[in-house]
Structures are given as C-alpha cells and as structure tokens.
Scaffold this motif. Structure first.
Motif, PDB file in Angstrom:
ATOM      1  N   MET A   1       0.692  -0.941   0.061  1.00  0.00           N
ATOM      2  CA  MET A   1      -0.008   0.100   0.087  1.00  0.00           C
ATOM      3  C   MET A   1       0.954   1.371   0.009  1.00  0.00           C
ATOM      4  SD  MET A   1      -3.084  -1.359   2.546  1.00  0.00           S
ATOM      5  CE  MET A   1      -3.002   0.425   3.333  1.00  0.00           C
ATOM      6  N   VAL A   2       1.863   1.521   0.744  1.00  0.00           N
ATOM      7  CA  VAL A   2       2.824   2.412   0.979  1.00  0.00           C
ATOM      8  C   VAL A   2       3.476   2.791  -0.679  1.00  0.00           C
ATOM      9  CG1 VAL A   2       4.986   3.472   1.807  1.00  0.00           C
ATOM     10  CG2 VAL A   2       3.140   2.207   3.317  1.00  0.00           C
ATOM     11  N   ILE A   3       3.943   1.629  -1.382  1.00  0.00           N
ATOM     12  CA  ILE A   3       4.343   1.706  -2.432  1.00  0.00           C
ATOM     13  C   ILE A   3       3.382   2.138  -3.787  1.00  0.00           C
ATOM     14  CG2 ILE A   3       5.511   0.589  -4.549  1.00  0.00           C
ATOM     15  CD1 ILE A   3       6.939  -1.241  -2.241  1.00  0.00           C
ATOM     16  N   GLY A   4       2.149   1.706  -3.318  1.00  0.00           N
ATOM     17  CA  GLY A   4       1.086   2.050  -4.412  1.00  0.00           C
ATOM     18  C   GLY A   4       0.748   3.129  -4.247  1.00  0.00           C
ATOM     19  N   PHE A   5       0.428   3.880  -3.112  1.00  0.00           N
ATOM     20  CA  PHE A   5       0.186   5.206  -2.874  1.00  0.00           C
ATOM     21  C   PHE A   5       1.217   6.206  -3.170  1.00  0.00           C
ATOM     22  CE2 PHE A   5      -3.280   3.503   0.202  1.00  0.00           C
ATOM     23  CZ  PHE A   5      -4.201   3.726  -0.489  1.00  0.00           C
ATOM     24  N   GLY A   6       2.493   5.790  -2.848  1.00  0.00           N
ATOM     25  CA  GLY A   6       3.566   6.620  -3.352  1.00  0.00           C
ATOM     26  C   GLY A   6       3.683   6.794  -4.762  1.00  0.00           C
ATOM     27  N   CYS A   7       3.189   5.524  -5.673  1.00  0.00           N
ATOM     28  CA  CYS A   7       3.388   5.567  -7.102  1.00  0.00           C
ATOM     29  C   CYS A   7       2.167   6.738  -7.533  1.00  0.00           C
ATOM     30  CB  CYS A   7       3.178   4.386  -7.728  1.00  0.00           C
ATOM     31  SG  CYS A   7       4.692   3.200  -7.663  1.00  0.00           S
ATOM     32  N   VAL A   8       0.998   6.807  -7.316  1.00  0.00           N
ATOM     33  CA  VAL A   8      -0.070   7.374  -7.375  1.00  0.00           C
ATOM     34  C   VAL A   8       0.346   9.121  -6.827  1.00  0.00           C
ATOM     35  CG1 VAL A   8      -2.305   7.842  -6.611  1.00  0.00           C
ATOM     36  CG2 VAL A   8      -1.788   5.709  -7.079  1.00  0.00           C
ATOM     37  N   ALA A   9       0.929   9.232  -5.727  1.00  0.00           N
ATOM     38  CA  ALA A   9       1.213  10.609  -5.552  1.00  0.00           C
ATOM     39  C   ALA A   9       2.224  11.220  -6.608  1.00  0.00           C
ATOM     40  CB  ALA A   9       1.805  10.486  -4.094  1.00  0.00           C
ATOM     41  N   VAL A  10       3.387  10.633  -6.956  1.00  0.00           N
ATOM     42  CA  VAL A  10       4.255  10.690  -7.827  1.00  0.00           C
ATOM     43  C   VAL A  10       3.696  10.900  -9.342  1.00  0.00           C
ATOM     44  CG1 VAL A  10       6.382  10.247  -9.105  1.00  0.00           C
ATOM     45  CG2 VAL A  10       6.055   9.942  -6.627  1.00  0.00           C
ATOM     46  N   GLN A  11       2.792   9.854  -9.833  1.00  0.00           N
ATOM     47  CA  GLN A  11       2.298   9.890 -11.268  1.00  0.00           C
ATOM     48  C   GLN A  11       1.031  10.576 -11.514  1.00  0.00           C
ATOM     49  OE1 GLN A  11       2.805   5.829 -12.352  1.00  0.00           O
ATOM     50  NE2 GLN A  11       5.038   5.866 -12.552  1.00  0.00           N
ATOM     51  N   ASP A  12       0.189  10.512 -10.686  1.00  0.00           N
ATOM     52  CA  ASP A  12      -1.184  10.894 -10.849  1.00  0.00           C
ATOM     53  C   ASP A  12      -1.706  11.894  -9.899  1.00  0.00           C
ATOM     54  OD1 ASP A  12      -1.481   9.026 -13.030  1.00  0.00           O
ATOM     55  OD2 ASP A  12      -1.705   7.383 -11.959  1.00  0.00           O
TER      56      ASP A  12
END
Length: 163
Positions: free
Chosen positions: A42-53
């Motif tokens: 979840m941390v990695i997924g939310f981090g990717c969303v924060a950076v990309q989308d």
C-alpha cells in the motif's frame, strides 16, 4: 534472459518459503499477518499514485474510472490472497505452486473453446511436466529410474523444439 528467469524463479521460491515461515511460525492470526504484509504494498502503491497521478486524483478522486467490474476484480484478487494464505498456512507452499501451475493449464484449456486458442507441442510438454510433478510429489507415481528417464527425455525434447 535465461539467467534472469532462473533468478526470478529462485527469488519466487525464496519468497514462498519465507511467506510460509511467516504464516506457520507465528502466533499472530492470519488476518493480522495479511494486513501486516499488505502495508508495504500500500505504501508503494500510494507513493506511485502521488508521484504519477496526483493531479488527476485531486481533480477527479481516487476511484475515477472504476466500474462495478473493476471493484469486483479488486475484491476477487483480495479473496484470492486470503485463499492462498490459508493454503500456505494449513497445507504447504508446494501445494500453492501446484495449484498455480494447474490453474494456468486449466485456463489455457478453457481458452481453446472460448478464444479458439491453438495448442502447441511445447504447451503439451509443459502441461505434462506440471501434472507429472504433482503425481510424483504425492507419491502416486513411483520415482524410479524409468520415471527419471521419461522426465529427462521430455525436457530434452522440449529443448530441441525451442530451437
């Protein structure tokens, strides 16, 4: 390519054994263990969303574009994770690997009438190795020199077909 495939297989096996150790070696319930294991993803997924989308999420919300079928697939995947955790906890990591292999074979066989998929000889050889490994593991087929020669010839035959 082959080296990376071997490395991926070894790391996958190591992760499976470690996962089995986590589930069988602790007094923590399977539910709490699943939550603990999912926090990292979840941390990695939310981090990717924060950076990309992040801009799209601020404008349209996190669940933009989700359909009822998308929600069903997310829930189905979560249920599958719980089933796998129970299989590993109460059975064995090898049973999980056999189940995954068998599901690939069955999905391919179902794709013949649905998608008009054409089977190849390599698929037949791979499916034969998967199913024979299950029977060997369960002791339904004796592991003697005849079986070993047959499996070796199957692998060698598949190797000649790949070239």
């Amino acid at each position: 390519g082959v080296g990376m495939t071997v490395m991926a297989a070894c790391l996958s096996g190591l992760a499976g054994v470690y996962f089995e150790k986590l589930l069988k070696g602790a007094e923590t319930s399977i539910w709490i263990r699943q939550i603990q294991l999912s926090v990292g993803g979840m941390v990695i997924g939310f981090g990717c969303v924060a950076v990309q989308d992040s801009l799209a999420v601020r404008e349209n919300g996190f669940f933009q574009g989700y359909t009822p079928f998308t929600c069903f697939l997310v829930l189905w995947s979560a249920l599958g994770g719980l089933v796998i955790a129970n299989v590993v906890k109460y059975a064995d990591n090898l049973y999980k690997a056999f189940a995954v292999s068998l599901s690939i074979v069955l999905a391919t066989l179902l794709s013949i009438p649905i998608f008009h998929f054409q089977l190849s000889l390599l698929f037949f050889l791979g499916a034969s190795l998967v199913t024979s490994s299950m029977f060997l593991y369960e002791g339904m087929i004796p592991f003697d020199s005849f079986t070993l020669i047959g499996l070796f010839m199957t692998v060698v035959g598949a190797g000649f077909l790949i070239k």
